[in-house]
Scaffold this active site. Structure first.
Site, PDB file in Angstrom:
ATOM      1  N   ASP A 188      44.605  42.556  41.642  1.00 21.06           N
ATOM      2  CA  ASP A 188      43.419  42.095  40.934  1.00 21.06           C
ATOM      3  C   ASP A 188      42.220  42.136  41.874  1.00 21.06           C
ATOM      4  OD1 ASP A 188      41.855  41.113  38.901  1.00 21.06           O
ATOM      5  OD2 ASP A 188      42.862  39.178  38.733  1.00 21.06           O
TER       6      ASP A 188
ATOM      7  N   GLY B 115      38.867  43.566  35.064  1.00 22.67           N
ATOM      8  CA  GLY B 115      37.609  43.946  35.697  1.00 22.67           C
ATOM      9  C   GLY B 115      37.536  45.430  36.006  1.00 22.67           C
TER      10      GLY B 115
ATOM     11  N   LYS C 109      36.946  34.006  41.456  1.00 23.90           N
ATOM     12  CA  LYS C 109      37.214  34.990  40.421  1.00 23.90           C
ATOM     13  C   LYS C 109      36.763  34.417  39.084  1.00 23.90           C
ATOM     14  CE  LYS C 109      41.256  36.855  40.396  1.00 23.90           C
ATOM     15  NZ  LYS C 109      40.571  38.111  39.968  1.00 23.90           N
TER      16      LYS C 109
ATOM     17  N   ALA D 144      38.104  40.579  42.959  1.00 22.12           N
ATOM     18  CA  ALA D 144      37.506  39.289  43.306  1.00 22.12           C
ATOM     19  C   ALA D 144      35.996  39.408  43.187  1.00 22.12           C
ATOM     20  CB  ALA D 144      37.887  38.874  44.717  1.00 22.12           C
ATOM     21  N   ASP D 145      35.353  38.297  42.875  1.00 23.32           N
ATOM     22  CA  ASP D 145      33.890  38.255  42.877  1.00 23.32           C
ATOM     23  C   ASP D 145      33.369  37.896  44.259  1.00 23.32           C
ATOM     24  OD1 ASP D 145      33.430  38.792  40.020  1.00 23.32           O
ATOM     25  OD2 ASP D 145      34.488  36.902  39.741  1.00 23.32           O
TER      26      ASP D 145
ATOM     27  N   GLU E 248      44.543  35.165  34.836  1.00 23.13           N
ATOM     28  CA  GLU E 248      44.698  35.741  36.169  1.00 23.13           C
ATOM     29  C   GLU E 248      45.422  34.765  37.091  1.00 23.13           C
ATOM     30  OE1 GLU E 248      40.663  38.539  36.133  1.00 23.13           O
ATOM     31  OE2 GLU E 248      40.624  36.574  37.101  1.00 23.13           O
TER      32      GLU E 248
ATOM     33  N   GLY F 247      34.381  36.229  36.963  1.00 19.70           N
ATOM     34  CA  GLY F 247      33.137  36.807  36.469  1.00 19.70           C
ATOM     35  C   GLY F 247      33.312  37.471  35.115  1.00 19.70           C
ATOM     36  N   GLY F 248      34.519  37.980  34.878  1.00 17.14           N
ATOM     37  CA  GLY F 248      34.819  38.597  33.584  1.00 17.14           C
ATOM     38  C   GLY F 248      35.411  37.632  32.575  1.00 17.14           C
TER      39      GLY F 248
ATOM     40  N   THR G 156      37.166  47.185  38.823  1.00 15.71           N
ATOM     41  CA  THR G 156      37.984  47.741  39.909  1.00 15.71           C
ATOM     42  C   THR G 156      39.434  47.855  39.467  1.00 15.71           C
ATOM     43  OG1 THR G 156      36.489  46.662  41.484  1.00 15.71           O
ATOM     44  CG2 THR G 156      38.533  47.560  42.359  1.00 15.71           C
TER      45      THR G 156
END
Length: 213
Positions: free
Chosen positions: A81, A29, A94, A83-84, A103, A96-97, A31
């Protein structure tokens, strides 16, 4: 402060959790991509990284960071990692990607899971962000019917395949009051690879910047 600046701020903050002379787990993602930029500044102090997505692996390699296969690693001290959505109890949604399965695997191996996100991802109850469910293609319709029984509105993610070759059902309309229980329940549906609830193994630490106005 813009959202991009906030992402960079929390990504840089996560560097303090990186253990020298060790392999660090890296998620996926935007970030996390910012985190990889900062990680490259100390790449000579780490052994390398394990990536939770093909995209992250390529970005790590472009920055000259050695990428290890998880099967060759006995333990990961730290996994970083995004988070959404994340609650104060450090339960997360998590995926969204679309990298949720890898993960979740890398997170399971890590001793410490550091979540990096801007404060807009902090929520009192999970579910406003649609819950991703990775499914074996032949099970798509069956899993969709099972999610309807659970009062979700599943939507096939169009023109998308995961790194594992599977499909994603994005499940809207959930109010998730017991994340660990729902995570286990959905994972028990035949044809589900995993779902985007990270509650049975949630984050240990959350680096989040100030909430956007």
């Amino acid at each position: 402060m813009t959202q991009d600046e906030l992402k960079k701020q929390v990504a840089q903050a996560a560097l303090r959790y990186v253990v020298e002379d060790a392999v660090v787990g890296v998620g996926s993602g935007s970030t996390v991509f910012a985190f990889i930029e900062y990680l490259s500044t100390i790449k000579n102090k780490i052994e390398g990284a394990v990536a939770a997505s093909e995209a992250s692996a390529e970005r790590l390699k472009k920055h000259g960071i050695r990428v290890f296969d998880l099967n060759s690693i006995n333990q990961l001290q730290v996994y970083v990692d995004g988070a959404d959505e994340i609650t104060e109890h450090l339960d997360m949604i998590k995926g969204g990607g679309g990298a949720l399965t890898r993960e979740k695997i890398v997170a399971a191996v890590a001793q410490t899971f550091v979540c990096i996100c801007d404060a807009s991802k902090l929520v009192p109850v999970l579910g406003k962000f649609p819950l991703p469910v990775e499914v074996i293609p032949m099970a798509r319709s069956y899993v969709g019917r099972e999610m309807l029984k659970r009062k979700a509105q599943p939507v096939l993610r169009e023109n998308f395949r995961t790194d594992n070759g599977n499909l994603i059902l994005d499940c809207h309309g959930l109010t998730i009051l017991d994340p660990p229980a729902l995570e286990a329940e959905i994972d028990g549906i035949a044809g589900v690879v995993t779902n985007g609830l990270f509650a049975r193994r949630g984050a240990d630490v959350c680096c989040s910047g100030p909430r956007m106005g």
